[in-house]
Structure formats: structure tokens, C-alpha cells
Motif scaffolding. Structure first.
Motif, PDB file in Angstrom:
ATOM      1  N   GLU A   1       0.832  -1.208   0.000  1.00  0.00           N
ATOM      2  CA  GLU A   1       0.000   0.000   0.000  1.00  0.00           C
ATOM      3  C   GLU A   1       0.866   1.258   0.000  1.00  0.00           C
ATOM      4  OE1 GLU A   1      -3.187   2.245   2.983  1.00  0.00           O
ATOM      5  OE2 GLU A   1      -2.590   0.175   3.355  1.00  0.00           O
ATOM      6  N   HIS A   2       1.898   1.270   0.832  1.00  0.00           N
ATOM      7  CA  HIS A   2       2.736   2.465   0.956  1.00  0.00           C
ATOM      8  C   HIS A   2       3.604   2.694  -0.281  1.00  0.00           C
ATOM      9  CE1 HIS A   2       4.989   5.555   3.182  1.00  0.00           C
ATOM     10  NE2 HIS A   2       6.065   5.072   2.571  1.00  0.00           N
ATOM     11  N   THR A   3       4.099   1.627  -0.863  1.00  0.00           N
ATOM     12  CA  THR A   3       5.044   1.763  -1.980  1.00  0.00           C
ATOM     13  C   THR A   3       4.383   1.608  -3.345  1.00  0.00           C
ATOM     14  OG1 THR A   3       5.585  -0.599  -1.908  1.00  0.00           O
ATOM     15  CG2 THR A   3       6.932   0.872  -0.561  1.00  0.00           C
ATOM     16  N   ASN A   4       3.068   1.416  -3.356  1.00  0.00           N
ATOM     17  CA  ASN A   4       2.338   1.182  -4.601  1.00  0.00           C
ATOM     18  C   ASN A   4       2.962   0.019  -5.375  1.00  0.00           C
ATOM     19  OD1 ASN A   4       0.330   1.575  -6.522  1.00  0.00           O
ATOM     20  ND2 ASN A   4       1.620   2.932  -7.746  1.00  0.00           N
ATOM     21  N   THR A   5       3.141  -1.091  -4.682  1.00  0.00           N
ATOM     22  CA  THR A   5       3.710  -2.281  -5.289  1.00  0.00           C
ATOM     23  C   THR A   5       2.781  -3.467  -5.101  1.00  0.00           C
ATOM     24  OG1 THR A   5       4.876  -2.915  -3.272  1.00  0.00           O
ATOM     25  CG2 THR A   5       6.063  -1.499  -4.813  1.00  0.00           C
ATOM     26  N   GLU A   6       3.027  -4.496  -5.865  1.00  0.00           N
ATOM     27  CA  GLU A   6       2.320  -5.756  -5.717  1.00  0.00           C
ATOM     28  C   GLU A   6       3.373  -6.837  -5.517  1.00  0.00           C
ATOM     29  OE1 GLU A   6      -0.209  -8.701  -8.544  1.00  0.00           O
ATOM     30  OE2 GLU A   6      -0.730  -6.565  -8.659  1.00  0.00           O
ATOM     31  N   LEU A   7       3.556  -7.279  -4.301  1.00  0.00           N
ATOM     32  CA  LEU A   7       4.603  -8.230  -3.974  1.00  0.00           C
ATOM     33  C   LEU A   7       4.094  -9.657  -4.132  1.00  0.00           C
ATOM     34  CD1 LEU A   7       5.963  -6.619  -0.688  1.00  0.00           C
ATOM     35  CD2 LEU A   7       6.725  -6.217  -3.025  1.00  0.00           C
ATOM     36  N   THR A   8       4.794 -10.422  -4.936  1.00  0.00           N
ATOM     37  CA  THR A   8       4.497 -11.839  -5.084  1.00  0.00           C
ATOM     38  C   THR A   8       5.746 -12.586  -4.648  1.00  0.00           C
ATOM     39  OG1 THR A   8       3.091 -11.345  -6.977  1.00  0.00           O
ATOM     40  CG2 THR A   8       3.727 -13.642  -6.651  1.00  0.00           C
TER      41      THR A   8
ATOM     42  N   PHE B   1      12.666   0.611  -2.931  1.00  0.00           N
ATOM     43  CA  PHE B   1      13.574   0.526  -1.790  1.00  0.00           C
ATOM     44  C   PHE B   1      13.670   1.857  -1.053  1.00  0.00           C
ATOM     45  CE2 PHE B   1      15.379  -3.277  -3.962  1.00  0.00           C
ATOM     46  CZ  PHE B   1      15.253  -4.159  -2.900  1.00  0.00           C
ATOM     47  N   ASP B   2      13.646   2.944  -1.801  1.00  0.00           N
ATOM     48  CA  ASP B   2      13.725   4.256  -1.166  1.00  0.00           C
ATOM     49  C   ASP B   2      12.499   4.498  -0.284  1.00  0.00           C
ATOM     50  OD1 ASP B   2      15.352   6.862  -1.217  1.00  0.00           O
ATOM     51  OD2 ASP B   2      13.316   7.580  -1.584  1.00  0.00           O
ATOM     52  N   LYS B   3      11.318   4.147  -0.795  1.00  0.00           N
ATOM     53  CA  LYS B   3      10.103   4.320  -0.002  1.00  0.00           C
ATOM     54  C   LYS B   3      10.082   3.383   1.199  1.00  0.00           C
ATOM     55  CE  LYS B   3       7.053   6.576  -0.819  1.00  0.00           C
ATOM     56  NZ  LYS B   3       6.767   7.949  -0.326  1.00  0.00           N
ATOM     57  N   LEU B   4      10.750   2.237   1.070  1.00  0.00           N
ATOM     58  CA  LEU B   4      10.815   1.288   2.177  1.00  0.00           C
ATOM     59  C   LEU B   4      11.613   1.861   3.354  1.00  0.00           C
ATOM     60  CD1 LEU B   4       9.591  -1.568   2.341  1.00  0.00           C
ATOM     61  CD2 LEU B   4      11.858  -2.479   1.859  1.00  0.00           C
ATOM     62  N   LEU B   5      12.406   2.895   3.083  1.00  0.00           N
ATOM     63  CA  LEU B   5      13.195   3.541   4.119  1.00  0.00           C
ATOM     64  C   LEU B   5      12.473   4.726   4.760  1.00  0.00           C
ATOM     65  CD1 LEU B   5      16.716   3.481   2.423  1.00  0.00           C
ATOM     66  CD2 LEU B   5      16.011   2.211   4.445  1.00  0.00           C
ATOM     67  N   ASP B   6      11.254   5.016   4.310  1.00  0.00           N
ATOM     68  CA  ASP B   6      10.468   6.052   4.972  1.00  0.00           C
ATOM     69  C   ASP B   6      10.220   5.648   6.425  1.00  0.00           C
ATOM     70  OD1 ASP B   6      10.320   7.532   2.672  1.00  0.00           O
ATOM     71  OD2 ASP B   6       8.280   6.894   2.141  1.00  0.00           O
ATOM     72  N   LYS B   7      10.053   6.637   7.272  1.00  0.00           N
ATOM     73  CA  LYS B   7       9.901   6.343   8.697  1.00  0.00           C
ATOM     74  C   LYS B   7       8.692   5.458   8.983  1.00  0.00           C
ATOM     75  CE  LYS B   7      10.194   8.289  13.280  1.00  0.00           C
ATOM     76  NZ  LYS B   7      10.706   9.396  14.094  1.00  0.00           N
ATOM     77  N   ASP B   8       7.586   5.696   8.279  1.00  0.00           N
ATOM     78  CA  ASP B   8       6.397   4.880   8.501  1.00  0.00           C
ATOM     79  C   ASP B   8       6.685   3.416   8.205  1.00  0.00           C
ATOM     80  OD1 ASP B   8       4.957   7.061   9.264  1.00  0.00           O
ATOM     81  OD2 ASP B   8       3.845   7.279   7.383  1.00  0.00           O
ATOM     82  N   MET B   9       7.480   3.169   7.172  1.00  0.00           N
ATOM     83  CA  MET B   9       7.813   1.795   6.809  1.00  0.00           C
ATOM     84  C   MET B   9       8.768   1.180   7.828  1.00  0.00           C
ATOM     85  SD  MET B   9       6.252   0.555   4.102  1.00  0.00           S
ATOM     86  CE  MET B   9       4.875   1.176   5.077  1.00  0.00           C
ATOM     87  N   GLN B  10       9.690   1.961   8.331  1.00  0.00           N
ATOM     88  CA  GLN B  10      10.606   1.434   9.342  1.00  0.00           C
ATOM     89  C   GLN B  10       9.854   1.078  10.615  1.00  0.00           C
ATOM     90  OE1 GLN B  10      14.540   3.123   9.794  1.00  0.00           O
ATOM     91  NE2 GLN B  10      14.198   4.406   8.003  1.00  0.00           N
TER      92      GLN B  10
END
Length: 504
Positions: free
Chosen positions: A74-81, A359-368
Motif C-alpha cells: 500500500e505504501h510503496t504502490n507495489t504488488e509483492l508476489t 527501496f527508497d520508499k521502504l526507508l520512509d519512517k512509517d515503513m521502518q
């Protein structure tokens, strides 16, 4: 240096659908029929799909509806499989994929020093990421130079590392035993010896029996380099090309261990003991101290079985001493695995940038916060800027957070933290200031790749023999000379040449 196991190439292969973050631009105006509705602007793009392979260590693999994974998407606008592979079968799965060149779009490798992998990197199989990182707000500012250097190949960054503490070595000991004996925390190695001796002979557990030892160790003796570091030894290699075991400081460590062994302060079966037995001996109250990592204090809950068995037990740690030599900490790599992006599956720079955006969005504080604490409002709530748990930690969610995460330093602190964990966190930060790194960590040596494991085994065997008194000083020096003749000198030449190139 650490032994290289050529047969183990641990790879987590991420199949990740990475979406373009940011709104669509209005673009070129479109001619419309009268009365037709204008096209929507700022419409969110569809997620970009990517496949992923990853390792899991729990009894059951994470499911597609895992709350951590859903929030990440949801946060990164991705679809992880993600295909999760159990750790017991992971090596074979990775080897098969590498051999077939059947790679995902993101490949997580746990043994990035494997020679076959490094040759693949040099052959151009993976994107070089270094030139792109500065274009991303998080990737360009939060990744540490030491870890980027340690995980580099020929001075270039090909992978994004999963962080772990850089300088975490410590002597873990029974604080309650020390207090029972009326002693204080050691300030130098002489006082460490006195404490370990008292743990052995002065009935520290007050059970009236002669059934304790001061220090427990195992045949690997891998954490003994911490003691060598306190004596002033380099971390594996000096910048001048001297291996740590050829220094006077390392010899001081061996003599220290030999004294403990001769006086039966060190377990007499260390030469055949496995690492799991070492920890078991400590947990069962047989040993007063072990050399390990500060993670023991951070994850103090794993000692709850000991605390149940011995209700008055307390655990503490020492990681550095005062003085020119003791005020230092032998560093490790500072990471556990790296994410690589293969060119065979990510063919364009545009797609590469989409993955780096993920990966950059994964380092956002909310994701951490998500990867460290779980889902806000479900697993924790924020109280005065700290994470207060709403229910016990889910081990699967925690594992997902570890496997996906890169850097975790921006996560908010826990509201409730056991004293041991708080102390360990502070010690880890302090240790980074005096961390002694291995200057040759990112380098390759053809001789090491060919003979390194065999050469190191000769040194390891001689180390055990010296401590046990099977060989003396002359025998130890003879082992070093044999190491040199069998390829050690050639290895030194190669590392020094690579180091010179790196420094240019």
C-alpha cells in the motif's frame, strides 16, 4: 578472516511488483468531442509487478495476506508476489536458479563473498547501483559508508545491504554471580581473569558444589578475536597486510586463553564443543561467561527459560575497556545479505529506477516503524513518540520485517524496554565510535578464493593445539610459516595490490 564456504550461496529472490510513486502528469492535451468528459489527472498508476524469492526461518511461511506485506504494498504502490523458501532448502533452490539463470527482478544474497557470485557480478550480470543512489532522498542519505564499502565489489556498489549492528561483540556474563562474590564489573583484562577465576572456584551460584566454570567457548573460537582486539590486534588484517594471527597482540590472546585452560577456568572440552553447546552451557547455569554479541541483551527474552530456572539470575555485558588497546571494538560487516538487481530480468534503466524507488520508499519512517513494530493500531500504538505494544510480538511479522528491511535506524523506540535491551542499544552506539574495521573486507584474493579455507583451517587447528598445550610458541610460529609457504604470502601480495587500487 571468515571461512568461505563455496557451496553455500544463500539467496533470497524478491519478486516484487514495484509501482511508480507519484502522480501521473496531465501530459499532452487530448482532443475531445463536444460534451465529452475530460480525462482524469493525477490518476495513480498501476503497480509494477516483480517476482520475489525469500527465505524464512519460522515453522510456517508468511501468507499473501500477511499484514506487513499488505502495508508495504500500500505504501510503496507495489504488488509483492513472494515465494518463501525454508532455510533448510534455501541453498539448493538458489543454486538451481543461478545455474539456470532463472533470476527474479530482485535477488537477495546472504553470502555475497561467494566467488561464483562475485565473478557473476564482475561479468556484468547485475546493475551497478552506486551512481543512482544519490538521486533518492533515503538511499542517498541513510546508507552507511562502512557497510557500503564492506559489501562493495572492486570499490563499486552493486547491492543494497540489510543492516545489522557494526560493532556488537561482547563478553556476556552472570551479573548475579558477580554480585554474589562481592565483585564489580571488570575494567581491564586482568580483572576479567580474576572474575572468571572466581566464577570457577568461589561457588558463585551458592549451591555449595564445585560445578561451575568461568568461561565457556567452542572449537570455532570465532569471538576470541574480540579478546585479541582488546589486546590491540587488527580486525583480520592490518592495512599494511599483516594477518591478525601474526601479531604480538594475537599471541597475547592465545596466552590468555591458555592460562584459562591450564587453570581449568575455560571448559576443557572446548576443542570439540559445538557452538550450540556453548550457549546451552551458559543457559543451564554451568558457565559464568561467554563471548558473543550484544544481541543477547537486546533479545533478553530468550533468557527467560534461564530466569525461570534461576529466578535471581541477571545478565550483563562488557564490550570495551578503558585504555589505548581495550577502548576498541572489533567490527563485523555491519550487514546481513544484499539485494541485487539482475540485468537479465530488469532490462531497462526505467524499470531499475522503479525498483530503487520501492527501496527508497521502504526507508520512509512509517515503513521502518512497520517493519520493526508491526501494524500501528493493531500491534502497537504511539504514546509520547514511543511504540507501546497492544499485543505480544508476532514472530512471523518480525521475520518479514527483517527479511524485507534495509536500514532500521529511524523507527521510533519502544515505550517499554527491559533494562538490558536499553543498555545494549547504548553500548552499540558507543562501540561504533571505536569500531576497528577490516580494511580488506571488500577485497578479493585469487589465492584466498582457491586456498583460503584450507589455509585458515591450519591456523585454527594450531590455535586449539596451542591453547591445549599440544604445541608451544615455536609450534605456533611454525604454523604461521607453513601458512605463508602454502599461499599466505601470495595472498598478502594480492590483498595489498587490491587495497592500493581501492585507495587511489
Amino acid at each position: 578472516m571468515k571461512k568461505l564456504n563455496r557451496n553455500l550461496l544463500f539467496v533470497s529472490t524478491l519478486s516484487v511488483a514495484v509501482g511508480v510513486l507519484g502522480a501521473c502528469s496531465a501530459g499532452t492535451p487530448v482532443k475531445q468531442e463536444a460534451g465529452a468528459q475530460a480525462p482524469a489527472v493525477n490518476q495513480k498508476k498501476e503497480p509494477v509487478k516483480i517476482t520475489m524469492l525469500n527465505v524464512f526461518y519460522e515453522a510456517e511461511a508468511p501468507k499473501k495476506d500477511n499484514p506487513i506485506l499488505l502495508k508495504v504494498q500500500e505504501h510503496t504502490n507495489t504488488e509483492l508476489t513472494i515465494t518463501w523458501v525454508p532455510s533448510s532448502a534455501y541453498n539448493d533452490k538458489v543454486a538451481t536458479m543461478m545455474a539456470a539463470n532463472d533470476l527474479p527482478k530482485v535477488l537477495m544474497v546472504t553470502n555475497d563473498k561467494d566467488p561464483l557470485l562475485r565473478n557473476s557480478i564482475r561479468s556484468g550480470m547485475f546493475w551497478e547501483l552506486g551512481p543512482y543512489l544519490k538521486s533518492y532522498p533515503n538511499l542517498g542519505s541513510k546508507l552507511e559508508k562502512a557497510q557500503l564499502s564492506n559489501s562493495s565489489v572492486d570499490g563499486k556498489t552493486f547491492g543494497l545491504y540489510r543492516t545489522r549492528d557494526l560493532a556488537r561483540r561482547a563478553l556476556i556474563y552472570r551479573q548475579d554471580w558477580m554480585e554474589n562474590l562481592g565483585m564489580k564489573e571488570p575494567q581491564n583484562l586482568d580483572e576479567v581473569y580474576n572474575l572468571l577465576k572466581a566464577f570457577t572456584f568461589n561457588d558463585p551460584d551458592r549451591n555449595g558444589k564445585d560445578d561451575t566454570i568461568g568461561l565457556v567457548d567452542y572449537k570455532g573460537l570465532d569471538k576470541a578475536t574480540s579478546v585479541a582486539g582488546w589486546f590491540g590486534a587488527p580486525n583480520a588484517w592490518s592495512a599494511e597486510g599483516t594477518p591478525d594471527f601474526a601479531t604480538d597482540a594475537y599471541m597475547n590472546m592465545l596466552n590468555f586463553y591458555k592460562k584459562l585452560y591450564d587453570e581449568k577456568i575455560l571448559n576443557q572440552d572446548f576443542g570439540i564443543m559445538e557452538e550450540s553447546q556453548k550457549h546451552d552451557s551458559f543457559m543451564k547455569g554451568k558457565a559464568g561467561a561467554k563471548l558473543h554479541i550484544l544481541g543477547d541483551l537486546q533479545d533478553i527474552g530468550k533468557f527467560d527459560p534461564m530466569f525461570k530456572l534461576f529466578p535471581t539470575a541477571k545478565i550483563d555485558a562488557i564490550s570495551r575497556f578503558s585504555g589505548n588497546d581495550g577502548n576498541r571494538s572489533i567490527a563485523e560487516s555491519g550487514y546481513t545479505g544484499i539485494f541485487l538487481i539482475p540485468k537479465t530480468t530488469v532490462k531497462t534503466e526505467e524499470e531499475l529506477k522503479q525498483i530503487l524507488t520501492y527501496f527508497d520508499k521502504l526507508l520512509d519512517k512509517d515503513m521502518q516503524n512497520l517493519l520493526v513494530h508491526g501494524v500501528e493500531g493493531v500491534e502497537y500504538k504511539v504514546v509520547d513518540g514511543k511504540a507501546e505494544r497492544l499485543k505480544p510480538e508476532d514472530p512471523t511479522n518480525r521475520r518479514v520485517g527483517w527479511e524485507l528491511g534495509l536500514y532500521r535506524g529511524d523507527a521510533i523506540p519502544k515505550a517499554v524496554m527491559r533494562a538490558e535491551e536499553a543498555k545494549a542499544n547504548k553500548m552499540l552506539l558507543d562501540n561504533e565510535k571505536v569500531a576497528v574495521v577490516n580494511p580488506f573486507a571488500p577485497l578479493d584474493s585469487a589465492t584466498y578464493l582457491e586456498k583460503g579455507a584450507k589455509l585458515q583451517k591450519g591456523i585454527d587447528d594450531a590455535k586449539i593445539k596451542f591453547i591445549m598445550g599440544v604445541i608451544d610458541d615455536k609450534g605456533w610460529k611454525a604454523a604461521i610459516e607453513q601458512w605463508r609457504k602454502d599461499g599466505g604470502d601470495k595472498m598478502i601480495e594480492e590483498y595489498k595490490a587490491e587495497y592500493a587500487k581501492l585507495k587511489k
